[in-house]
Scaffold this motif. Structure first.
Motif, PDB file in Angstrom:
ATOM      1  N   THR A 118       0.813  -1.201   0.000  1.00 28.58           N
ATOM      2  CA  THR A 118       0.000   0.000   0.000  1.00 28.58           C
ATOM      3  C   THR A 118       0.848   1.252   0.000  1.00 28.58           C
ATOM      4  OG1 THR A 118      -0.103  -0.055   2.397  1.00 28.58           O
ATOM      5  CG2 THR A 118      -1.913  -1.086   1.203  1.00 28.58           C
ATOM      6  N   ARG A 119       0.335   2.293  -0.654  1.00 27.78           N
ATOM      7  CA  ARG A 119       0.976   3.594  -0.628  1.00 27.78           C
ATOM      8  C   ARG A 119       0.342   4.402   0.485  1.00 27.78           C
ATOM      9  NH1 ARG A 119       0.986   5.399  -6.977  1.00 27.78           N
ATOM     10  NH2 ARG A 119       2.534   3.934  -7.685  1.00 27.78           N
ATOM     11  N   ARG A 120       1.141   4.880   1.414  1.00 28.40           N
ATOM     12  CA  ARG A 120       0.606   5.697   2.484  1.00 28.40           C
ATOM     13  C   ARG A 120       1.383   6.999   2.491  1.00 28.40           C
ATOM     14  NH1 ARG A 120      -2.722   2.383   4.931  1.00 28.40           N
ATOM     15  NH2 ARG A 120      -2.265   0.169   5.035  1.00 28.40           N
TER      16      ARG A 120
ATOM     17  N   LEU B  64       1.051  11.632   2.100  1.00 28.60           N
ATOM     18  CA  LEU B  64       0.303  12.872   2.153  1.00 28.60           C
ATOM     19  C   LEU B  64      -0.428  13.060   0.845  1.00 28.60           C
ATOM     20  CD1 LEU B  64       3.147  15.036   3.695  1.00 28.60           C
ATOM     21  CD2 LEU B  64       1.337  13.814   4.873  1.00 28.60           C
ATOM     22  N   LEU B  65      -1.564  12.409   0.705  1.00 29.33           N
ATOM     23  CA  LEU B  65      -2.359  12.497  -0.509  1.00 29.33           C
ATOM     24  C   LEU B  65      -3.501  13.476  -0.320  1.00 29.33           C
ATOM     25  CD1 LEU B  65      -2.647   8.786  -1.605  1.00 29.33           C
ATOM     26  CD2 LEU B  65      -1.685  10.646  -2.916  1.00 29.33           C
TER      27      LEU B  65
ATOM     28  N   GLN C  83      -7.054  14.450  -0.688  1.00 26.15           N
ATOM     29  CA  GLN C  83      -8.282  13.686  -0.862  1.00 26.15           C
ATOM     30  C   GLN C  83      -9.182  14.364  -1.897  1.00 26.15           C
ATOM     31  OE1 GLN C  83      -9.053  10.763   0.625  1.00 26.15           O
ATOM     32  NE2 GLN C  83      -6.951  10.820   1.376  1.00 26.15           N
TER      33      GLN C  83
ATOM     34  N   GLY D 133      -9.597   5.879   1.687  1.00 30.39           N
ATOM     35  CA  GLY D 133      -8.272   5.539   2.167  1.00 30.39           C
ATOM     36  C   GLY D 133      -7.209   6.456   1.603  1.00 30.39           C
ATOM     37  N   PRO D 134      -5.948   6.129   1.845  1.00 29.76           N
ATOM     38  CA  PRO D 134      -4.848   7.043   1.528  1.00 29.76           C
ATOM     39  C   PRO D 134      -4.594   7.278   0.048  1.00 29.76           C
ATOM     40  CG  PRO D 134      -4.013   4.937   2.312  1.00 29.76           C
ATOM     41  CD  PRO D 134      -5.484   4.924   2.548  1.00 29.76           C
TER      42      PRO D 134
ATOM     43  N   TRP E 183       5.798   5.404   4.076  1.00 29.75           N
ATOM     44  CA  TRP E 183       4.588   6.167   3.774  1.00 29.75           C
ATOM     45  C   TRP E 183       4.066   6.911   5.002  1.00 29.75           C
ATOM     46  CZ3 TRP E 183       3.421   7.462  -0.889  1.00 29.75           C
ATOM     47  CH2 TRP E 183       3.756   6.629  -1.965  1.00 29.75           C
ATOM     48  N   GLU E 184       4.420   6.428   6.180  1.00 35.53           N
ATOM     49  CA  GLU E 184       3.965   7.092   7.398  1.00 35.53           C
ATOM     50  C   GLU E 184       4.816   8.315   7.746  1.00 35.53           C
ATOM     51  OE1 GLU E 184       4.674   3.904   7.137  1.00 35.53           O
ATOM     52  OE2 GLU E 184       2.726   2.898   7.331  1.00 35.53           O
TER      53      GLU E 184
ATOM     54  N   THR F 172       6.477  11.884   8.081  1.00 40.76           N
ATOM     55  CA  THR F 172       6.049  13.276   7.918  1.00 40.76           C
ATOM     56  C   THR F 172       7.239  14.239   7.923  1.00 40.76           C
ATOM     57  OG1 THR F 172       5.695  13.484  10.307  1.00 40.76           O
ATOM     58  CG2 THR F 172       3.791  12.870   8.950  1.00 40.76           C
TER      59      THR F 172
END
Length: 412
Positions: free
Chosen positions: A13-15, A17-18, A20, A56-57, A227-228, A230
């Motif tokens: 999965t890509r996680r 800052l997307l 939305q 989701g992300p 991906w988490e 920041t």
């Protein structure tokens, strides 16, 4: 070209800052009412299924993909449908939410294929594509996706599988010549790569390496983020310590790209930063602020100018309440499928439709001219290639700077 073996134990999965989208669809199912159900009961219907992340992300990407199919189907149905062997067919688009997860994508695709009886499906991003392919190829269902990684799940072993979005590799043969013209070859002798620490990022680095080798660019650094994450300052600091002439972030979405740009500029890095996957300017300008400069955004048409492009933008705004360049990029897929169905003269023989689709070339789409290529690299023409609209951001201002068809090598 050699395909890399994937490590399926790596996170898919890509996680990150997307941004939305505004079309979040709860509950996983969205069957747009292109026509009243009574209309479908009175005519032949072709069902097209979407196994895409609508929440989701990675919802921003999934919603953009879905919008292209929903809008295209509406346009075709309003014009009387598509003609196959002299008979009109209407299109019904059915979407299920994969949340960007392999298991959810597999379940959604099984429902589309077994219950809804879809012969044609589409997907977005690596995890959803992996789950989808576990169902579609054995069931002889044609698929069109946006996925850059997992090259071993592509080619002669997957003849019904098309990749409609140019990856960082294909578009590189458009944006690299542009950058050389803009900055000069002597200013682009070395590069660094920053990408996510998953199979997508690893495969994109593989593509980046091939691209840089083709243009004689030395690799200075490779850094992967989670991906988490920041805080991108540590990774950027290690990257610029090697003094690359420019940086490539792939496949990084707009928010992460903006954070990398901001960190690099605050630490004094002045070289160009190219983001083949961001495809959006608003977030970059908002997050990077005064540091948004020297940014190259391939496949990002922020200035719809042709009648077709303007019509797509207008329809999307009216139908979905929003429009972005990425959604425009995906809008050509369903028109290519229409041409293939009509050329093959069948709505049920997916092998015949696949052979026809591989021959389809469109001249007037949101991304200009489109075709399918990749026979020398993958054994089949299953990779979408099209005009690359490259946007630049300099001194906080975004503008469309270049349009060209990728000058792909003969080996592709």
């Amino acid at each position: 070209m050699t395909n890399k073996k994937s490590n399926l134990s790596r996170r898919l999965t890509r996680r990150g800052l997307l941004k939305q989208g505004s079309m979040a669809i709860a509950g996983g199912l969205a069957a747009p009412a292109i026509l009243p159900k009574s209309a479908f009961a009175q005519t032949r219907t072709i069902k097209i299924g979407g196994a895409v992340p609508l929440s989701g992300p990675v919802a921003y990407w999934g919603q953009s993909t879905m919008q292209g199919f929903v809008d295209g189907a509406a346009v075709m149905n309003e014009a009387g449908g598509i003609m196959i062997d002299g008979e009109p067919y209407m299109l019904e688009v059915i979407n299920y939410d994969t949340k960007g997860e392999v298991a959810d994508s597999r379940a959604a695709t099984m429902r589309l294929v077994e219950q809804d009886e879809c012969k044609f499906v589409y997907s977005q991003a690596a995890a959803s594509t992996v789950g989808m392919l576990q169902v579609t190829e054995p069931a002889e269902v044609l698929s069109i996706v946006a996925c850059w990684g997992y090259l071993e799940l592509f080619g002669t072993d997957y003849p019904l599988h098309f990749r409609g979005e140019m990856s960082d590799y294909e578009q590189g043969f458009a944006y690299m010549p542009f950058m050389i013209e803009k900055y000069g070859k002597d200013a682009l002798k070395s590069a660094a790569f920053i990408g996510p620490d998953d199979q997508d990022g690893i495969d994109c680095h593989f593509s980046y390496e091939r691209l840089m080798k083709h243009y004689g660019v030395e690799q200075k650094a490779v850094e992967y983020y989670n991906w988490e994450d920041t805080d991108f300052y540590p990774i950027v600091a290690k990257t610029i310590r090697e003094k690359p002439d420019f940086i490539v972030t792939s496949p990084s979405p707009p928010g992460i790209t903006a954070s990398i740009i901001k960190a690099a500029r605050e630490m004094g890095y002045q070289g160009p930063i190219s983001s083949p996957a961001a495809s959006e300017t608003e977030t970059i300008l908002e997050v990077a602020g005064e540091h948004a400069s020297g940014v190259i955004l391939p496949v990002t048409n922020i200035n719809p100018s042709s009648p077709t492009q303007k019509a797509i933008e207008k329809r999307f705004l009216e139908r979905f309440g929003t429009f972005n360049a990425l959604a425009g990029n995906y809008s050509w897929w369903i028109y290519a499928l229409k041409a293939a169905l009509e050329m093959a003269g069948t709505a049920t023989d997916t092998k015949a439709v696949a052979e026809a689709l591989a021959q389809v070339e469109l001249e007037d789409t949101y991304v200009g001219r489109t075709k399918w290529a990749g026979k020398n690299a993958y054994g089949l023409n299953r990779q979408g290639v099209y005009d690359c609209f490259t946007t630049t951001i300099d001194d906080g201002k975004a503008e469309l700077a270049d349009v060209r068809f990728p000058d792909l090598p003969d080996t592709f």
